[in-house]
Structure formats: C-alpha cells, structure tokens
Motif scaffolding. Structure first.
Motif, PDB file in Angstrom:
ATOM      1  N   GLN A  58       0.856  -1.188   0.000  1.00 34.03           N
ATOM      2  CA  GLN A  58       0.000   0.000   0.000  1.00 34.03           C
ATOM      3  C   GLN A  58       0.897   1.245   0.000  1.00 34.03           C
ATOM      4  N   ILE A  59       1.400   1.568  -1.174  1.00 35.28           N
ATOM      5  CA  ILE A  59       2.358   2.667  -1.298  1.00 35.28           C
ATOM      6  C   ILE A  59       1.733   4.019  -0.980  1.00 35.28           C
ATOM      7  N   TYR A  60       0.410   4.113  -1.115  1.00 37.89           N
ATOM      8  CA  TYR A  60      -0.252   5.405  -0.910  1.00 37.89           C
ATOM      9  C   TYR A  60      -0.194   5.827   0.556  1.00 37.89           C
ATOM     10  N   ALA A  61      -0.446   4.906   1.468  1.00 39.44           N
ATOM     11  CA  ALA A  61      -0.358   5.237   2.890  1.00 39.44           C
ATOM     12  C   ALA A  61       1.072   5.592   3.274  1.00 39.44           C
ATOM     13  N   LEU A  62       2.034   4.877   2.688  1.00 37.82           N
ATOM     14  CA  LEU A  62       3.438   5.165   2.964  1.00 37.82           C
ATOM     15  C   LEU A  62       3.808   6.557   2.465  1.00 37.82           C
ATOM     16  N   THR A  63       3.327   6.892   1.283  1.00 40.64           N
ATOM     17  CA  THR A  63       3.562   8.233   0.739  1.00 40.64           C
ATOM     18  C   THR A  63       2.956   9.295   1.639  1.00 40.64           C
ATOM     19  N   ASP A  64       1.762   9.019   2.158  1.00 43.09           N
ATOM     20  CA  ASP A  64       1.064   9.999   2.989  1.00 43.09           C
ATOM     21  C   ASP A  64       1.861  10.369   4.233  1.00 43.09           C
ATOM     22  N   ILE A  65       2.490   9.388   4.864  1.00 42.84           N
ATOM     23  CA  ILE A  65       3.227   9.713   6.089  1.00 42.84           C
ATOM     24  C   ILE A  65       4.599  10.308   5.762  1.00 42.84           C
ATOM     25  N   CYS A  66       5.213   9.868   4.665  1.00 43.86           N
ATOM     26  CA  CYS A  66       6.534  10.407   4.298  1.00 43.86           C
ATOM     27  C   CYS A  66       6.451  11.889   3.960  1.00 43.86           C
ATOM     28  N   ARG A  67       5.373  12.287   3.284  1.00 46.45           N
ATOM     29  CA  ARG A  67       5.269  13.700   2.920  1.00 46.45           C
ATOM     30  C   ARG A  67       5.147  14.581   4.166  1.00 46.45           C
ATOM     31  N   LEU A  68       4.493  14.086   5.193  1.00 42.76           N
ATOM     32  CA  LEU A  68       4.346  14.867   6.422  1.00 42.76           C
ATOM     33  C   LEU A  68       5.686  15.050   7.121  1.00 42.76           C
ATOM     34  N   ARG A  69       6.502  14.005   7.124  1.00 46.40           N
ATOM     35  CA  ARG A  69       7.817  14.108   7.775  1.00 46.40           C
ATOM     36  C   ARG A  69       8.754  15.023   6.980  1.00 46.40           C
ATOM     37  N   TRP A  70       8.651  14.982   5.668  1.00 46.61           N
ATOM     38  CA  TRP A  70       9.481  15.877   4.848  1.00 46.61           C
ATOM     39  C   TRP A  70       9.095  17.332   5.106  1.00 46.61           C
ATOM     40  N   ILE A  71       7.793  17.586   5.189  1.00 46.40           N
ATOM     41  CA  ILE A  71       7.322  18.945   5.479  1.00 46.40           C
ATOM     42  C   ILE A  71       7.867  19.413   6.831  1.00 46.40           C
ATOM     43  N   LYS A  72       7.777  18.560   7.833  1.00 48.69           N
ATOM     44  CA  LYS A  72       8.264  18.927   9.166  1.00 48.69           C
ATOM     45  C   LYS A  72       9.754  19.271   9.123  1.00 48.69           C
ATOM     46  N   GLU A  73      10.525  18.488   8.390  1.00 51.99           N
ATOM     47  CA  GLU A  73      11.953  18.744   8.258  1.00 51.99           C
ATOM     48  C   GLU A  73      12.227  20.102   7.602  1.00 51.99           C
ATOM     49  N   LEU A  74      11.421  20.438   6.603  1.00 53.19           N
ATOM     50  CA  LEU A  74      11.624  21.679   5.859  1.00 53.19           C
ATOM     51  C   LEU A  74      11.265  22.929   6.665  1.00 53.19           C
ATOM     52  N   PHE A  75      10.539  22.756   7.761  1.00 51.87           N
ATOM     53  CA  PHE A  75      10.223  23.909   8.610  1.00 51.87           C
ATOM     54  C   PHE A  75      11.480  24.523   9.228  1.00 51.87           C
ATOM     55  N   ASP A  76      12.603  23.817   9.171  1.00 52.29           N
ATOM     56  CA  ASP A  76      13.864  24.400   9.641  1.00 52.29           C
ATOM     57  C   ASP A  76      14.318  25.536   8.727  1.00 52.29           C
ATOM     58  N   SER A  77      13.830  25.514   7.467  1.00 49.46           N
ATOM     59  CA  SER A  77      14.294  26.497   6.484  1.00 49.46           C
ATOM     60  C   SER A  77      13.188  27.340   5.867  1.00 49.46           C
ATOM     61  N   TYR A  78      11.922  26.884   5.986  1.00 48.34           N
ATOM     62  CA  TYR A  78      10.819  27.561   5.302  1.00 48.34           C
ATOM     63  C   TYR A  78       9.673  27.860   6.268  1.00 48.34           C
ATOM     64  N   ASP A  79       8.950  28.932   5.974  1.00 50.45           N
ATOM     65  CA  ASP A  79       7.794  29.320   6.784  1.00 50.45           C
ATOM     66  C   ASP A  79       6.534  28.584   6.359  1.00 50.45           C
ATOM     67  N   ARG A  80       6.480  28.186   5.092  1.00 50.32           N
ATOM     68  CA  ARG A  80       5.321  27.466   4.555  1.00 50.32           C
ATOM     69  C   ARG A  80       5.818  26.397   3.596  1.00 50.32           C
ATOM     70  N   VAL A  81       5.177  25.225   3.648  1.00 51.37           N
ATOM     71  CA  VAL A  81       5.502  24.154   2.710  1.00 51.37           C
ATOM     72  C   VAL A  81       4.217  23.691   2.036  1.00 51.37           C
ATOM     73  N   VAL A  82       4.281  23.590   0.719  1.00 44.91           N
ATOM     74  CA  VAL A  82       3.142  23.159  -0.096  1.00 44.91           C
ATOM     75  C   VAL A  82       3.488  21.816  -0.721  1.00 44.91           C
ATOM     76  N   TRP A  83       2.636  20.839  -0.498  1.00 43.24           N
ATOM     77  CA  TRP A  83       2.814  19.535  -1.141  1.00 43.24           C
ATOM     78  C   TRP A  83       1.840  19.412  -2.302  1.00 43.24           C
ATOM     79  N   LEU A  84       2.339  18.943  -3.462  1.00 42.47           N
ATOM     80  CA  LEU A  84       1.503  18.622  -4.605  1.00 42.47           C
ATOM     81  C   LEU A  84       1.800  17.197  -5.048  1.00 42.47           C
TER      82      LEU A  84
END
Length: 266
Positions: A58-84
């Motif tokens: 079920q790659i979709y559920a895996l993708t869903d959680i990975c995108r959230l962790r990537w966004i959290k990581e990017l908060f070190d450098s960005y004020d807003r993160v947009v996932w598409l």
C-alpha cells in the motif's frame, strides 16, 4: 514568507502526461517566487522499517506519512511548505494563488460519478484531500496530522490498509477538529472527466464545472487508476490523458464545457 513547493515520484515508467503535470507545478512555483524541491524514491527513507512492513504494497499510505515528515523537516528552512501530488496539473497558473490563505489548507474535492439520481443529476461526493495541501510553520495542524498518522500505522493489525486511510479519510477528520481551510480551484478529474475533455465536453463535465463557481485552475488526475491497468488498457489510458492534458494546458477549464458553450478561461 519563505515557501517551498515539494513533490516526489519515481524515475522510471513516467508517462509523458505525468511529466507535464510535474513541469506545471515547477512553473507555478517559480512564478509565485517559491522554491521547488523534488525527490525520487529516496523519499521513502522518511518511513520506518516497521511502517514499510505495515504498509506492504500500500504505497499510498506510505507516501502519505513520508510527505508529512518531509514537510516537518523543511520547517527548519521555510515558513510554509506546499505539497503537490505528482499528478496535479496546474493549467491556469496565473490564477492559482494561496496568498489569501493562512495556517493549513487542503484541496476541496468533488468526485462526480457517471450515474444519475432520481432527479437526473449526476451523483457527486464532496470532501477534501491531501493531494494539494500546505502548512505554515507556526500552525499546529501538521503535528496533529502526523501524530494521528503515526498512531494509525503503529496500531494497525487488521490486514491490508485502505488506500485513503491516512489521506482523505484522515483529512476529513482534521476539518472536524482543527482550524484548516479549503483550497479552492483544484478539481478531481476522473477518467470519465478526462475522456469528456478529449471528446469536447458533455453534460457530465459541464455539471462538474458548476461545482467550482470561483473557477478551476488545477486538477488531481487520479494517477492511481493507471496502476490498476496493464498492456493495451494502460496504453489507451495514457493516450487519453496525454490528449486531455494538452487541451487543458492550451485552453484551461473551459474544455470541460460542451463545444457550443463558451465561458471565459478559468
């Protein structure tokens, strides 16, 4: 506001129409003055080994959680993160903006079925999805969403995960308990809608257009359906999508309307 637009997809078996989608996202990001970031399958390194086992195929559920962790990581450098999602096509980039929105937001979703109710109207389902979403660093919605997703996978013991359990299913729950907003103007174009576009519009696509009074500027093209097809059916699917994407990029959302019905490009 420092903003990043992020996407991920594999580097093999990328149909031409999907490559066009990702190019449209990059063009939009650059137009808005955002940083565009992309990852290949290394994206899945954000998941734990336990989560990979739980998700299995079920790659979709895996993708869903990975995108959230990537966004959290990017908060070190960005004020807003947009996932598409990679299959988001932005066909009217000059009209799509998030400037008036704050906090966190998810795309409004309208799914239309080619079946009618007792009044002769095509049946629709309304909700929100995480195919197009954003989070501001100072908003608590990301932490709430991520912790809920992690708990879901940690506690799952009931066989195969549903495809949308960490996606639209969880997003709709967020709307009931958190201050999040709708991103307007992003449609959900099923294969029926895409065929309509190629054929020149019908009553189905015209009714769909009517659910977005503020205009349609982008669409989720439901790439997951392609994964269920093989051989000639997949080739036909790709051929239809390539023609529809070309029309959308050329004429915008008015291609949803029957050819004898004109509307200003939205």
């Amino acid at each position: 506001m420092r903003t990043a637009v992020i996407q991920s997809f594999r580097e093999h078996d990328v149909p031409a129409w999907l490559a066009s989608c990702m190019r449209s996202a990059q063009i939009w990001a650059e137009q808005e003055g955002y940083t565009y970031l992309w990852k290949n399958d290394a994206f899945f390194d954000y998941a734990t080994e336990h989560e990979k086992r739980i998700c299995s195929n079920q790659i979709y559920a895996l993708t869903d959680i990975c995108r959230l962790r990537w966004i959290k990581e990017l908060f070190d450098s960005y004020d807003r993160v947009v996932w598409l999602d990679a299959d988001i096509l932005i066909f009217s980039p000059k009209k799509l903006t998030l400037e008036s929105l704050a906090g966190a937001g998810f795309a409004k979703e309208v799914f239309i079925r080619p079946h009618t109710d007792n009044r002769g109207r095509f049946i629709t389902k309304h909700g929100h999805n995480n195919a197009f979403m954003f989070f501001d660093r100072d908003n608590g919605s990301l932490e709430h969403y991520l912790s809920s997703a992690e708990a879901c996978l940690a506690e799952w013991h009931d066989g195969d995960l549903p495809r949308t359990i960490i996606g639209p299913t969880m997003v709709d729950n967020l709307f009931s308990c958190h201050r999040v907003t709708s991103i307007e103007g992003v449609g959900l174009f099923s294969p029926n809608i895409m065929r309509d576009i190629v054929l020149g519009g019908t009553r189905l696509s015209k009714q769909y257009y009517g659910h977005y009074p503020s205009g349609l500027y982008a669409a989720n093209l439901c790439h997951f359906i392609r994964n269920t097809l093989e051989g000639l059916k997949r080739e036909q699917y790709d051929a239809t999508y390539e023609k529809a994407v070309e029309k959308l990029l050329q004429d915008g959302s008015r291609v949803l309307l029957p050819s004898n019905h004109f509307v200003h490009n939205g």
